[in-house]
Motif scaffolding. Structure first.
Motif: not given
Length: 522
Positions: A458-487
């Motif tokens: 995943a190549i991401c652009v943050l919203a202005e003034g926001e921050s999030i870690s790579e690990e949090d993005v991956i964890a969100h996707c694993k929860t919603r989509l499963g391990g295969v589809k998660a980045p």
């Protein structure tokens, strides 16, 4: 013919040989055939209707064969449930196809409880390997059919329009589509495959280590039609695969390229006798040509591969072992990058966006036509019509054909990523990531990966003034989509390139990772 007729041909050919071996458990072909009749009678006793939907949710296990062949004996539709999907994804699909019955392994109990609470169409749940709470075991379920007068429903043509499966495609912007697979399409696949894989003067033994709910299922059924004993492993373990090949004198094996690479890298590879192998089939994603050449050196002239998808299953094209071996030896080495030639019962062409079939050397979309092509998408007539534009089935894969009829896949028209043999559509992952308020834009692509072929990135652009870690993005996707589809990887850029139409320019994004490679697939 009916799908079950292909199994019955295997019984006629090898009735007293083991149909499967799993640890200390085995059955002959005749014994397994008898179990399929018991299963079908139990379905009738349970009130199941002809062409009812039956989900199988389990790791590789011998009981899956009884349930699968038994439901086909009865005339039901198989709904394979991918154990690597998130529970939400499976619930969504099973509700969409209004699945009626669930046969599962006890290792899936927690997920099954959530499914049963959220899928109102289920009328029956059976635990394959043991009684589980209120759910009977497979053996208890089959006892319900004792004394039931049940007759097979079949015609002289083999019930060609009967649906044998509702198979999920990867979702794009919404839920997966269900592919209606009939006896005509499935039977065409099985008969084509069995002709290619029937090696004279051997007793065939097929090793089942990839998931039966994926490509290993069709390989299993096809090789059973030629009387092959199935040696079942619960999952892929390189050391156990090598042990099984030597112990059981395995002749046939299917693996995705990612598993092949792991097998080739095993430290004890040279300690095992692998000379029994006759068909080593690679399916699911393109194999690196150099890896394929090395595989011929290791495993001998048994390496082969084919191309297909759910809508035009598995053996749309075929690259045979002799051609691979010659290419590895230097005779047309470019063919190590080919997925083979069109098989006898399907026409395959390269088409431009205007519906014109292109000559050799020109790139366009792979299209196919013939009895191998699946019937339709479940209750999606518009999607069915769209994928059949110009009177051909459109695969979404970009390729070219050489003068001798060999096809070479170079890109994917649809934003699909093939990782470890599984299909992942980028739009579904992008939609999931954009649920996060910290993300302004994102583009999901596949990048080269030695193990998986392609890694979801995943190549991401943050919203202005926001921050999030790579690990949090991956964890969100694993929860919603499963391990295969998660980045597997997330990069943060200040902006994403756009086309003149202000759409994401994924070609430019991919170029950073793929460079000037001729192939934009792994």
């Amino acid at each position: 013919m009916r799908s079950i007729d292909y199994f019955d041909k295997g019984v006629e050919r090898a009735g007293d040989r083991p149909a499967f071996i799993e640890g200390d458990m085995s059955m002959t072909f005749k014994e397994l055939q008898a179990e399929t009749y018991r299963f079908a009678a139990a379905m009738a006793a349970d009130g199941a209707a002809y062409q009812s939907t039956v989900a199988l949710y389990a790791p590789n296990h011998w009981s899956v064969l009884i349930a699968l062949l038994g439901l086909w004996r009865f005339g039901a539709k198989w709904v394979p449930v991918n154990a690597r999907n998130s529970v939400d994804t499976n619930i969504q699909f099973l509700n969409y196809v209004r699945c009626e019955r669930l046969f599962y392994h006890s290792s899936m109990t927690e997920e099954v409880e959530e499914m049963l609470a959220n899928i109102p169409s289920f009328t029956t749940a059976v635990c394959l390997d043991k009684p589980n709470g209120d759910h009977p075991s497979l053996e208890q379920f089959m006892k319900r059919g004792e004394g039931v007068d049940w007759q097979e429903k079949c015609d002289a043509f083999g019930n060609l329009d009967e649906i044998v499966g509702l198979f999920a495609t990867g979702g794009t912007t919404g839920p997966s589509k269900g592919v209606n697979v009939t006896n005509l399409g499935w039977g065409t696949m099985l008969s084509t495959a069995s002709c290619y894989w029937d090696v004279p003067d051997i007793e065939p033994v097929c090793l089942v280590t990839a998931p039966m709910t994926h490509a290993a299922g069709p390989v299993t059924v096809a090789t059973m039609s030629i009387g092959a004993t199935q040696v079942i492993l619960p999952g892929f373990d390189a050391g156990k695969v090598l042990e099984a090949i030597e112990k059981h004198k395995v002749t046939h094996i299917y693996l995705p390229p990612t598993a092949l690479y792991i097998l080739m890298d095993h430290p004890d590879l040279n300690k095992y006798d692998l000379s029994s192998l006759k068909i080593f089939l690679l399916v699911g994603s393109p194999v690196a040509p150099e890896k394929l050449r090395q595989a011929v050196e290791i495993f001998g002239p048994c390496m082969c591969q084919c191309y297909g998808q759910v809508e035009s299953p598995m053996i749309t094209t075929w690259l045979d072992p002799a051609t691979v071996a010659r290419a590895a030896a230097g005779d047309h080495p470019e063919r190590l990058a080919s997925c083979g030639r069109a098989t006898p019962h399907v026409r395959v062409g390269i088409m431009d966006d205007d519906g014109n079939l292109l000559p050799p050397g020109e790139r366009g979309e792979i299209v196919s036509r013939g009895p191998l092509v699946s019937h339709s998408y479940f209750e999606k007539p518009e999607a069915t019509e769209e994928v059949r534009t110009f009177g051909w089935h459109h695969t979404g894969d970009v390729a070219y054909r050489d003068e001798e009829g060999f096809f070479y896949i170079v890109d994917r028209k649809k934003d699909m990523i093939v990782t470890g043999g599984f299909n992942v559509y980028s739009a579904e992952v992008e939609a999931c990531i954009l649920e996060l308020p910290q993300i302004l834009e994102c583009a999901v692509i596949g990048i080269p990966h030695e193990k998986w072929g392609e890694a979801v990135t995943a190549i991401c652009v943050l919203a202005e003034g926001e921050s999030i870690s790579e690990e949090d993005v991956i964890a969100h996707c694993k929860t919603r989509l499963g391990g295969v589809k998660a980045p597997k990887k997330v990069e943060f850029w200040t902006e994403l390139p756009k086309t003149p139409a202000n759409k994401l320019d994924k070609k430019t994004i991919r170029q950073k990772f793929w460079g000037d490679s001729d192939r934009n697939v792994g």
